[in-house]
Design a protein around this motif. Structure first.
Motif, PDB file in Angstrom:
ATOM      1  N   LEU A  42       0.863  -1.177   0.000  1.00 18.88           N
ATOM      2  CA  LEU A  42       0.000   0.000   0.000  1.00 18.88           C
ATOM      3  C   LEU A  42       0.899   1.226   0.000  1.00 18.88           C
ATOM      4  CD1 LEU A  42      -2.653  -1.013   2.696  1.00 18.88           C
ATOM      5  CD2 LEU A  42      -2.844  -1.213   0.215  1.00 18.88           C
ATOM      6  N   CYS A  43       0.869   1.975  -1.083  1.00 15.53           N
ATOM      7  CA  CYS A  43       1.718   3.161  -1.236  1.00 15.53           C
ATOM      8  C   CYS A  43       0.801   4.384  -1.189  1.00 15.53           C
ATOM      9  CB  CYS A  43       2.473   3.074  -2.555  1.00 15.53           C
ATOM     10  SG  CYS A  43       3.715   4.371  -2.784  1.00 15.53           S
ATOM     11  N   VAL A  44       0.842   5.129  -0.084  1.00 20.59           N
ATOM     12  CA  VAL A  44      -0.185   6.131   0.208  1.00 20.59           C
ATOM     13  C   VAL A  44       0.382   7.545   0.210  1.00 20.59           C
ATOM     14  CG1 VAL A  44      -2.019   6.789   1.795  1.00 20.59           C
ATOM     15  CG2 VAL A  44      -1.306   4.395   1.656  1.00 20.59           C
ATOM     16  N   ASP A  45      -0.182   8.371  -0.626  1.00 16.19           N
ATOM     17  CA  ASP A  45       0.124   9.798  -0.681  1.00 16.19           C
ATOM     18  C   ASP A  45      -0.356  10.439   0.621  1.00 16.19           C
ATOM     19  OD1 ASP A  45       0.209  12.531  -1.256  1.00 16.19           O
ATOM     20  OD2 ASP A  45      -0.701  12.318  -3.236  1.00 16.19           O
ATOM     21  N   GLN A  46       0.529  11.161   1.315  1.00 17.65           N
ATOM     22  CA  GLN A  46       0.120  11.787   2.577  1.00 17.65           C
ATOM     23  C   GLN A  46       0.008  13.302   2.455  1.00 17.65           C
ATOM     24  OE1 GLN A  46       2.844  11.207   5.794  1.00 17.65           O
ATOM     25  NE2 GLN A  46       4.559  12.168   4.750  1.00 17.65           N
ATOM     26  N   SER A  47      -0.235  13.789   1.243  1.00 18.09           N
ATOM     27  CA  SER A  47      -0.522  15.217   1.100  1.00 18.09           C
ATOM     28  C   SER A  47      -1.847  15.524   1.788  1.00 18.09           C
ATOM     29  CB  SER A  47      -0.579  15.613  -0.383  1.00 18.09           C
ATOM     30  OG  SER A  47      -1.562  14.869  -1.072  1.00 18.09           O
ATOM     31  N   GLY A  48      -2.062  16.781   2.138  1.00 20.44           N
ATOM     32  CA  GLY A  48      -3.216  17.152   2.948  1.00 20.44           C
ATOM     33  C   GLY A  48      -4.544  16.704   2.392  1.00 20.44           C
ATOM     34  N   SER A  49      -4.686  16.663   1.073  1.00 17.12           N
ATOM     35  CA  SER A  49      -5.963  16.305   0.459  1.00 17.12           C
ATOM     36  C   SER A  49      -6.281  14.822   0.596  1.00 17.12           C
ATOM     37  CB  SER A  49      -5.942  16.669  -1.031  1.00 17.12           C
ATOM     38  OG  SER A  49      -4.928  15.953  -1.709  1.00 17.12           O
ATOM     39  N   MET A  50      -5.302  14.047   1.060  1.00 12.91           N
ATOM     40  CA  MET A  50      -5.485  12.601   1.129  1.00 12.91           C
ATOM     41  C   MET A  50      -5.690  12.113   2.553  1.00 12.91           C
ATOM     42  SD  MET A  50      -5.394  11.834  -2.038  1.00 12.91           S
ATOM     43  CE  MET A  50      -5.325  10.041  -1.954  1.00 12.91           C
ATOM     44  N   ALA A  51      -6.119  12.992   3.463  1.00 12.78           N
ATOM     45  CA  ALA A  51      -6.233  12.638   4.880  1.00 12.78           C
ATOM     46  C   ALA A  51      -7.112  11.421   5.103  1.00 12.78           C
ATOM     47  CB  ALA A  51      -6.763  13.830   5.678  1.00 12.78           C
ATOM     48  N   ALA A  52      -8.298  11.395   4.486  1.00 16.33           N
ATOM     49  CA  ALA A  52      -9.208  10.260   4.683  1.00 16.33           C
ATOM     50  C   ALA A  52      -8.600   8.969   4.157  1.00 16.33           C
ATOM     51  CB  ALA A  52     -10.542  10.531   3.986  1.00 16.33           C
ATOM     52  N   SER A  53      -7.842   9.069   3.078  1.00 14.59           N
ATOM     53  CA  SER A  53      -7.219   7.884   2.505  1.00 14.59           C
ATOM     54  C   SER A  53      -6.197   7.289   3.455  1.00 14.59           C
ATOM     55  CB  SER A  53      -6.543   8.238   1.176  1.00 14.59           C
ATOM     56  OG  SER A  53      -7.497   8.622   0.217  1.00 14.59           O
ATOM     57  N   VAL A  54      -5.439   8.138   4.149  1.00 15.69           N
ATOM     58  CA  VAL A  54      -4.440   7.635   5.092  1.00 15.69           C
ATOM     59  C   VAL A  54      -5.118   6.889   6.229  1.00 15.69           C
ATOM     60  CG1 VAL A  54      -2.643   8.290   6.736  1.00 15.69           C
ATOM     61  CG2 VAL A  54      -2.761   9.419   4.512  1.00 15.69           C
ATOM     62  N   VAL A  55      -6.249   7.413   6.714  1.00 18.62           N
ATOM     63  CA  VAL A  55      -6.983   6.747   7.788  1.00 18.62           C
ATOM     64  C   VAL A  55      -7.430   5.359   7.342  1.00 18.62           C
ATOM     65  CG1 VAL A  55      -9.054   6.789   9.226  1.00 18.62           C
ATOM     66  CG2 VAL A  55      -7.766   8.899   8.832  1.00 18.62           C
ATOM     67  N   HIS A  56      -8.090   5.293   6.191  1.00 19.80           N
ATOM     68  CA  HIS A  56      -8.603   4.011   5.722  1.00 19.80           C
ATOM     69  C   HIS A  56      -7.476   3.043   5.378  1.00 19.80           C
ATOM     70  CE1 HIS A  56     -12.392   6.404   4.749  1.00 19.80           C
ATOM     71  NE2 HIS A  56     -12.763   5.488   5.615  1.00 19.80           N
ATOM     72  N   ALA A  57      -6.422   3.551   4.757  1.00 17.47           N
ATOM     73  CA  ALA A  57      -5.316   2.680   4.360  1.00 17.47           C
ATOM     74  C   ALA A  57      -4.628   2.072   5.568  1.00 17.47           C
ATOM     75  CB  ALA A  57      -4.312   3.462   3.512  1.00 17.47           C
ATOM     76  N   SER A  58      -4.511   2.833   6.646  1.00  9.49           N
ATOM     77  CA  SER A  58      -3.866   2.285   7.841  1.00  9.49           C
ATOM     78  C   SER A  58      -4.690   1.164   8.449  1.00  9.49           C
ATOM     79  CB  SER A  58      -3.631   3.393   8.883  1.00  9.49           C
ATOM     80  OG  SER A  58      -4.862   3.900   9.378  1.00  9.49           O
ATOM     81  N   VAL A  59      -6.018   1.314   8.430  1.00  5.64           N
ATOM     82  CA  VAL A  59      -6.886   0.258   8.953  1.00  5.64           C
ATOM     83  C   VAL A  59      -6.830  -0.974   8.048  1.00  5.64           C
ATOM     84  CG1 VAL A  59      -9.264  -0.379   9.500  1.00  5.64           C
ATOM     85  CG2 VAL A  59      -8.411   1.878  10.128  1.00  5.64           C
ATOM     86  N   PHE A  60      -6.926  -0.764   6.738  1.00  2.00           N
ATOM     87  CA  PHE A  60      -6.836  -1.890   5.815  1.00  2.00           C
ATOM     88  C   PHE A  60      -5.487  -2.583   5.950  1.00  2.00           C
ATOM     89  CE2 PHE A  60     -10.180   0.286   3.158  1.00  2.00           C
ATOM     90  CZ  PHE A  60     -11.144  -0.678   3.384  1.00  2.00           C
ATOM     91  N   GLY A  61      -4.439  -1.780   6.092  1.00  2.00           N
ATOM     92  CA  GLY A  61      -3.116  -2.378   6.242  1.00  2.00           C
ATOM     93  C   GLY A  61      -3.039  -3.271   7.455  1.00  2.00           C
TER      94      GLY A  61
END
Length: 259
Positions: free
Chosen positions: A91-110
């Motif tokens: 899982l390669c996740v962009d952590q720019s400000g616009s991707m905040a929700a994605s980081v939350v979900h990706a960490s749980v999925f991970g």
């Protein structure tokens, strides 16, 4: 952040993470475990592991009209899930400000993926720098506190890091979660993705993992990836288990490919 404030924030985040995990974990495990098991077939299955539809199809030439039955000379079944790791997911996740929700979900999925013994999961977050948070996957809250949102975006650099750590390309799935606004070298990113695909890596790009819908993303970059045969589409958390299961089975993804 002062330690007392950090603990208060941690408690709040923990409740949110636990709620999200409870909602998604069972579905994710079911979808992925099923995909892993279906990927392995055996000609000597145990009785409860026999795939009767495939067994009948494989033995139709042994149909006995007088008895109205098929004599199964060859059994087809599901192999028991191997204890060894069969798939590797990055899982390669962009952590720019616009991707905040994605980081939350990706960490749980991970964290959910990391609990499956037949899958090896790596979580990499990036802006212009790259951070490997794989060793924190047992605690999504640690992942979130270890992530600093904001800054620029260097997708090429992040994928270079991921590519260097792939040892079994044909058994690896890379999931890039990003708005695709490249601050590094776009041509370099495309060449790197093409090289990984040529080596056998399954590559999927998700511009969003939010509940609300698709955020703004670089459609030109998305189109260039799509031309390489890389699926690019927005994906809500409820669809993520299906997407990963299809990727593991190397089958068509359940969400239309659109850019």
């Amino acid at each position: 952040m002062p330690e007392t404030t950090r603990e208060t924030a941690r408690a709040v985040v923990r409740r949110v993470v636990d709620d999200l995990a409870n909602r998604l974990a069972a579905r994710t495990r079911t979808a992925l475990t099923g995909a892993l098991d279906r990927g392995a077939r055996t000609a000597r299955p145990r009785h409860r592991d026999i795939d009767w539809n495939r067994t009948i199809a494989a033995n139709l030439r042994h149909y006995l009209p007088g008895h109205g039955t098929v004599v199964p000379e060859r059994l087809v079944g599901h192999a028991r899930a191997a204890r060894s790791v069969r798939k590797e997911i990055v899982l390669c996740v962009d952590q720019s400000g616009s991707m905040a929700a994605s980081v939350v979900h990706a960490s749980v999925f991970g964290a959910v993926l990391a609990s499956l013994r037949a899958v090896r999961t790596r979580l990499v977050v990036f802006d212009t720098q790259v951070a490997d948070l794989t060793d924190r996957l047992d605690d999504p809250v640690d992942v979130l506190f270890g992530t600093r949102l904001g800054g620029g975006t260097d997708i090429n650099r992040a994928l270079a890091y991921c590519q260097d750590r792939i040892t079994r390309p044909a058994e690896t799935i890379v999931v890039l979660i990003s708005d695709l606004y490249e601050g590094g070298t776009r041509d370099g990113t495309l060449r790197r993705v093409a090289a990984m695909r040529a080596a056998g890596v399954r590559f999927v790009t998700l511009p969003a993992l939010s509940d609300e819908g698709t955020p703004a993303y670089d459609r030109e970059h998305a189109a260039a990836l799509a031309e390489l045969g890389v699926p690019v589409f927005a994906c809500t958390p409820d669809r993520f288990p299906e997407v990963m299961a299809a990727a593991i089975e190397d089958g068509p993804l359940p969400v239309p490919n659109r850019t």
